[in-house]
Enzyme design. Structure first.
Site, PDB file in Angstrom:
ATOM      1  CB  SER A 114      42.277 -40.359  29.964  1.00 46.61           C
ATOM      2  OG  SER A 114      41.701 -39.644  31.024  1.00 46.61           O
TER       3      SER A 114
ATOM      4  CD  GLU B 235      38.890 -47.230  43.881  1.00 45.46           C
ATOM      5  OE1 GLU B 235      37.932 -47.725  44.529  1.00 45.46           O
ATOM      6  OE2 GLU B 235      39.530 -46.227  44.257  1.00 45.46           O
TER       7      GLU B 235
ATOM      8  CG  HIS C 136      44.954 -41.468  34.321  1.00 39.69           C
ATOM      9  ND1 HIS C 136      43.975 -42.375  33.950  1.00 39.69           N
ATOM     10  CD2 HIS C 136      44.688 -40.324  33.629  1.00 39.69           C
ATOM     11  CE1 HIS C 136      43.151 -41.807  33.077  1.00 39.69           C
ATOM     12  NE2 HIS C 136      43.561 -40.577  32.862  1.00 39.69           N
TER      13      HIS C 136
END
Length: 266
Positions: A102, A222, A246
């Site tokens: 992340s 995406e 995630h």
């Protein structure tokens, strides 16, 4: 039963105290950079698995865990990237690999672009690809603010379950214990930078072998993003963990390592 780290330690690098946990102690060096509200210790369960083959150093990003924090520090992406470069130099590493999750993946990318040749390979685990004029990051800032505010006062695993309903009791307990160490202004700055810093230029400029790991249920990256990234840098290897959100290793531990494969040791 968790074996835990070999030890925890601190190093003064880039003008701050950087705390880290070391796992394994043998094999090629891997620096693991956690996400926006994940102190190093919360990645221990994954670091132990990596440590079966690698010498793993999990960092507390500034403003989190036991590293330097407070109102006088710069919590921008460039400062955090320089932390990684200085951390590696201070410990005398020779082109270590980086696994970043992340926010940690964004830090890894910026560090690799800023210090070309300093890192051997990158694993970018579901980095936020929001930025100016782009789709916003799917998580909302109040989710972070509310949970940290409660943690600062004291919260237990049951209270934390409202924020992380799919996590195990052990994971919830660890988050409840450590979330208060996440300095709220640092978190807000990082979240805002998800939308202010466009990292697609970093994708284009990466020179070392790179894996982009996408969470199938995360909504962060995406198909259109994958296409743009591949167009910018066709050498990036894209892997997917279909059944994970995630927080990939939390949602599908085996799937995370299946997707990673032998990339770090090729």
């Amino acid at each position: 039963m968790s074996k835990g780290p070999l030890y925890g330690a601190n190093v003064f690098a880039n003008g701050i105290r950087q705390h880290y946990l070391r796992y394994g102690g043998k094999g090629p060096v891997v620096i693991l950079i956690p996400g926006i509200t994940s102190p190093a210790i919360t990645w221990g369960f994954a670091a132990e698995r990596l440590a079966e083959q690698y010498d793993v150093y999990v960092t507390d990003v500034r403003g989190r865990g036991l590293s330097s924090t407070g109102p006088d520090l710069d919590y921008g992406l460039d400062a955090m990237a320089q932390d990684v470069i200085s951390f590696s130099n201070a410990l005398g590493f020779n082109k270590p690999a980086i696994v970043g999750h992340s926010m940690g993946a964004r830090i890894a990318m910026r560090a690799a672009v800023s210090a070309e040749g300093a890192f051997s390979r990158l694993v970018l685990v579901d980095p936020p690809v929001s930025g100016p004029g782009r789709r916003p990051y799917p998580s909302k800032l109040p989710w972070y603010v509310d949970s940290i505010t409660l943690a600062e006062k004291g919260i237990d695993a049951e209270g934390m379950k409202a924020f992380c309903p799919t996590w195990t009791l052990e994971q919830l307990r660890l988050r409840a214990e450590w979330l208060h160490t996440c300095y709220l202004p640092a978190i807000v700055k990082a979240f805002e930078d998800f939308h202010n810093d466009d990292i697609f230029g970093d994708f284009a400029n990466l020179k070392q072998p790179c894996m982009l790991m996408v969470a199938g249920r995360g909504g962060v990256i995406e198909a259109v993003d994958e296409q743009e990234i591949s167009g910018l840098n066709g050498a990036i290897e894209i892997t997917r963990v279909p059944n994970a959100g995630h927080m990939i290793p939390w949602d599908d531990f085996d799937g995370f390592f299946l997707a990673l494969g032998d990339f770090l040791s090729r």
